[in-house]
Design an enzyme around this catalytic site. Sequence first.
Site, PDB file in Angstrom:
ATOM      1  N   THR A   1       0.756  -1.403  -0.100  1.00 21.46           N
ATOM      2  CA  THR A   1      -0.091  -0.091   0.122  1.00 21.46           C
ATOM      3  C   THR A   1       0.782   1.161   0.006  1.00 21.46           C
ATOM      4  O   THR A   1       0.635   2.382  -0.664  1.00 21.46           O
ATOM      5  CB  THR A   1      -0.830   0.012   1.222  1.00 21.46           C
ATOM      6  OG1 THR A   1      -1.736  -1.189   1.208  1.00 21.46           O
ATOM      7  CG2 THR A   1      -1.814   1.204   1.323  1.00 21.46           C
TER       8      THR A   1
ATOM      9  N   LYS B   1     -13.444   0.953  14.972  1.00 23.79           N
ATOM     10  CA  LYS B   1     -13.085   1.797  13.889  1.00 23.79           C
ATOM     11  C   LYS B   1     -14.024   1.450  12.723  1.00 23.79           C
ATOM     12  O   LYS B   1     -13.521   0.540  11.765  1.00 23.79           O
ATOM     13  CB  LYS B   1     -11.692   1.423  13.437  1.00 23.79           C
ATOM     14  CG  LYS B   1     -11.135   2.422  12.305  1.00 23.79           C
ATOM     15  CD  LYS B   1      -9.511   2.459  12.168  1.00 23.79           C
ATOM     16  CE  LYS B   1      -9.209   2.886  10.860  1.00 23.79           C
ATOM     17  NZ  LYS B   1      -7.725   3.313  10.703  1.00 23.79           N
TER      18      LYS B   1
ATOM     19  N   GLY C   1      -6.049   7.510   7.635  1.00 20.73           N
ATOM     20  CA  GLY C   1      -5.076   7.165   6.916  1.00 20.73           C
ATOM     21  C   GLY C   1      -4.899   8.013   5.791  1.00 20.73           C
ATOM     22  O   GLY C   1      -4.095   9.120   6.070  1.00 20.73           O
ATOM     23  N   ARG C   2      -5.631   7.734   4.590  1.00 20.06           N
ATOM     24  CA  ARG C   2      -5.439   8.764   3.458  1.00 20.06           C
ATOM     25  C   ARG C   2      -5.879  10.001   3.892  1.00 20.06           C
ATOM     26  O   ARG C   2      -5.328  10.956   3.170  1.00 20.06           O
ATOM     27  CB  ARG C   2      -6.269   7.998   2.353  1.00 20.06           C
ATOM     28  CG  ARG C   2      -5.643   6.865   1.772  1.00 20.06           C
ATOM     29  CD  ARG C   2      -6.507   6.161   0.913  1.00 20.06           C
ATOM     30  NE  ARG C   2      -7.636   5.269   1.635  1.00 20.06           N
ATOM     31  CZ  ARG C   2      -8.515   4.507   1.163  1.00 20.06           C
ATOM     32  NH1 ARG C   2      -8.682   4.331  -0.214  1.00 20.06           N
ATOM     33  NH2 ARG C   2      -9.229   3.884   1.756  1.00 20.06           N
TER      34      ARG C   2
ATOM     35  N   LYS D   1      -4.590  -2.958  15.970  1.00 16.03           N
ATOM     36  CA  LYS D   1      -5.666  -2.932  14.841  1.00 16.03           C
ATOM     37  C   LYS D   1      -5.681  -4.175  13.984  1.00 16.03           C
ATOM     38  O   LYS D   1      -4.771  -4.593  13.781  1.00 16.03           O
ATOM     39  CB  LYS D   1      -5.254  -1.558  14.154  1.00 16.03           C
ATOM     40  CG  LYS D   1      -6.516  -1.279  13.270  1.00 16.03           C
ATOM     41  CD  LYS D   1      -6.107  -0.402  12.002  1.00 16.03           C
ATOM     42  CE  LYS D   1      -5.761  -1.279  10.946  1.00 16.03           C
ATOM     43  NZ  LYS D   1      -5.751  -0.674   9.580  1.00 16.03           N
TER      44      LYS D   1
ATOM     45  N   SER E   1     -11.418   6.857   6.862  1.00 18.71           N
ATOM     46  CA  SER E   1     -11.936   7.509   5.943  1.00 18.71           C
ATOM     47  C   SER E   1     -12.285   6.989   4.626  1.00 18.71           C
ATOM     48  O   SER E   1     -13.209   7.440   3.737  1.00 18.71           O
ATOM     49  CB  SER E   1     -10.838   8.687   5.557  1.00 18.71           C
ATOM     50  OG  SER E   1      -9.671   8.356   5.169  1.00 18.71           O
TER      51      SER E   1
ATOM     52  N   GLU F   1     -11.779  -3.129  13.569  1.00 22.92           N
ATOM     53  CA  GLU F   1     -11.944  -2.328  12.496  1.00 22.92           C
ATOM     54  C   GLU F   1     -12.814  -3.150  11.271  1.00 22.92           C
ATOM     55  O   GLU F   1     -12.200  -3.764  10.468  1.00 22.92           O
ATOM     56  CB  GLU F   1     -10.744  -1.744  11.881  1.00 22.92           C
ATOM     57  CG  GLU F   1     -11.237  -0.916  10.551  1.00 22.92           C
ATOM     58  CD  GLU F   1      -9.903  -0.467   9.735  1.00 22.92           C
ATOM     59  OE1 GLU F   1      -8.588  -0.797  10.183  1.00 22.92           O
ATOM     60  OE2 GLU F   1      -9.791   0.172   8.924  1.00 22.92           O
TER      61      GLU F   1
HETATM   62  C1  5MM Z   1      -3.343   3.304   6.475  1.00 19.47           C
HETATM   63  O1  5MM Z   1      -3.867   1.879   5.582  1.00 19.47           O
HETATM   64  C2  5MM Z   1      -4.039   0.978   6.454  1.00 19.47           C
HETATM   65  C3  5MM Z   1      -3.399  -0.470   6.283  1.00 19.47           C
HETATM   66  O2  5MM Z   1      -4.016  -0.784   4.837  1.00 19.47           O
HETATM   67  P1  5MM Z   1      -3.315  -2.015   4.251  1.00 19.47           P
HETATM   68  O3  5MM Z   1      -3.245  -3.272   5.226  1.00 19.47           O
HETATM   69  O4  5MM Z   1      -4.085  -2.348   2.970  1.00 19.47           O
HETATM   70  O5  5MM Z   1      -1.819  -1.709   3.608  1.00 19.47           O
HETATM   71  C4  5MM Z   1      -5.685   0.857   6.761  1.00 19.47           C
HETATM   72  O6  5MM Z   1      -6.289  -0.310   7.312  1.00 19.47           O
HETATM   73  C5  5MM Z   1      -6.226   1.750   7.146  1.00 19.47           C
HETATM   74  O7  5MM Z   1      -5.815   2.073   8.513  1.00 19.47           O
HETATM   75  C6  5MM Z   1      -7.847   2.255   7.372  1.00 19.47           C
HETATM   76  O8  5MM Z   1      -8.078   1.607   6.243  1.00 19.47           O
HETATM   77  C7  5MM Z   1      -8.042   3.547   7.244  1.00 19.47           C
HETATM   78  O9  5MM Z   1      -7.376   4.086   6.326  1.00 19.47           O
HETATM   79  P2  5MM Z   1      -8.243   5.413   5.500  1.00 19.47           P
HETATM   80  O10 5MM Z   1      -7.442   5.574   4.305  1.00 19.47           O
HETATM   81  O11 5MM Z   1      -9.310   4.468   4.999  1.00 19.47           O
HETATM   82  O12 5MM Z   1      -8.563   6.348   6.415  1.00 19.47           O
END
Ligand code: 5MM
Length: 344
Positions: A29, A222, A294-295, A137, A264, A180
């Site tokens: 990611t 979450k 995150g994003r 998490k 998000s 989550e």
């Molecule tokens: C930061 O991204 C987290 C890890 O994702 P991968 O395991 O796919 O690399 C992800 O779990 C993130 O914590 C949540 O989806 C929240 O991030 P967003 O971007 O949706 O706020």
Amino acid sequence: MNLADLNKIARAMVAPGKGILAADESSGTIKKRFDVIGVESTENNRRDYREMMFRSQEAMSQYISGVILYDETIWQNAADGTPLVKLIEQAGSIPGIKVDEGTQKLPGCPGETITVGLDKLAERLDKYYKQGARFAKWRAVIDIDSANGVPTHTAIMTNAHALARYAALCQQAQIVPIVEPEVLMDGSHDIDTCYQVTEWVLKETFQQLYFQRVALEGMILKPNMAVAGKKSAKKADVQEVAEKTVKLLKSCVPSAVPGIAFLSGGQSDEEATAHLDAMNKIGGLPWGLTFSYGRALQAAPQKAWSGKVDNVAAGQAAFTHRAKMNSLASKGEWSASLESKKAA
Ligand code: 5MM
């Protein structure tokens, strides 16, 4: 398990005006994120980028209650040799760790996944605790594709079961679990379909948490918000998202849970902030309601930084600005006009 201490950490994670930075992108990611800004995803670049955020003093001490780290990051040192975990702690924030090991295809359920990583989780949690992690998490992923009968009860039930197994193991290791269950917003479904699927997922999740003896006072939820899919022809406005999400959560999340910290999920930075703000303006909520983005916290600093040492201050300013906007939103004190007043 010392539930009073777990509850203390959980409450600190959703303390008024504070929320969580999800910096736990797996290697695949973070590479995708770095590709967008033209930065090679090397171990040092990943460290430099994350160090930049963790050294943003105002953001980390005033707006960010905790940081979710990826396994690589929790063992890394800053360029000057200081462990990154120490930088987070020195700023008064709490280190956390992503412990799921991603998703695999769910047998018999085309297009659906199960999150894995339960094997040897107890041992891994003990090591992470020693390294400073006080929360963890685990993300379950539920897609909506109504035309193909997705989601299935199989996917929802098996993922809820795994989430609860993970949460129970965390509490046994004196680590607060962030639970989550993410219902993706990738499809063409409307907000009401998202509402119904999320309700199903949350009901199943809390039933499994009960069956597996997870103490609700020592966890954080979450979830996604109730939103229309990205490809939906029928968008929902900010007030509709806020009202439906609050109604949904009130019907599914017991008040014993100290806090809810949203993902998000692909919303724009400002949408994610506006939605959180509108929910907190409704008020009268039994739990803290904040962000674990995150994003929506990192897109702006990634762009401002773009892998250049000369841009570290600009990256930190962009990160501080987004963290501050979301801090205000977590108190229902944000307004769109504040977006133009960037941090110095
Ligand atoms: C930061 O991204 C987290 C890890 O994702 P991968 O395991 O796919 O690399 C992800 O779990 C993130 O914590 C949540 O989806 C929240 O991030 P967003 O971007 O949706 O706020």
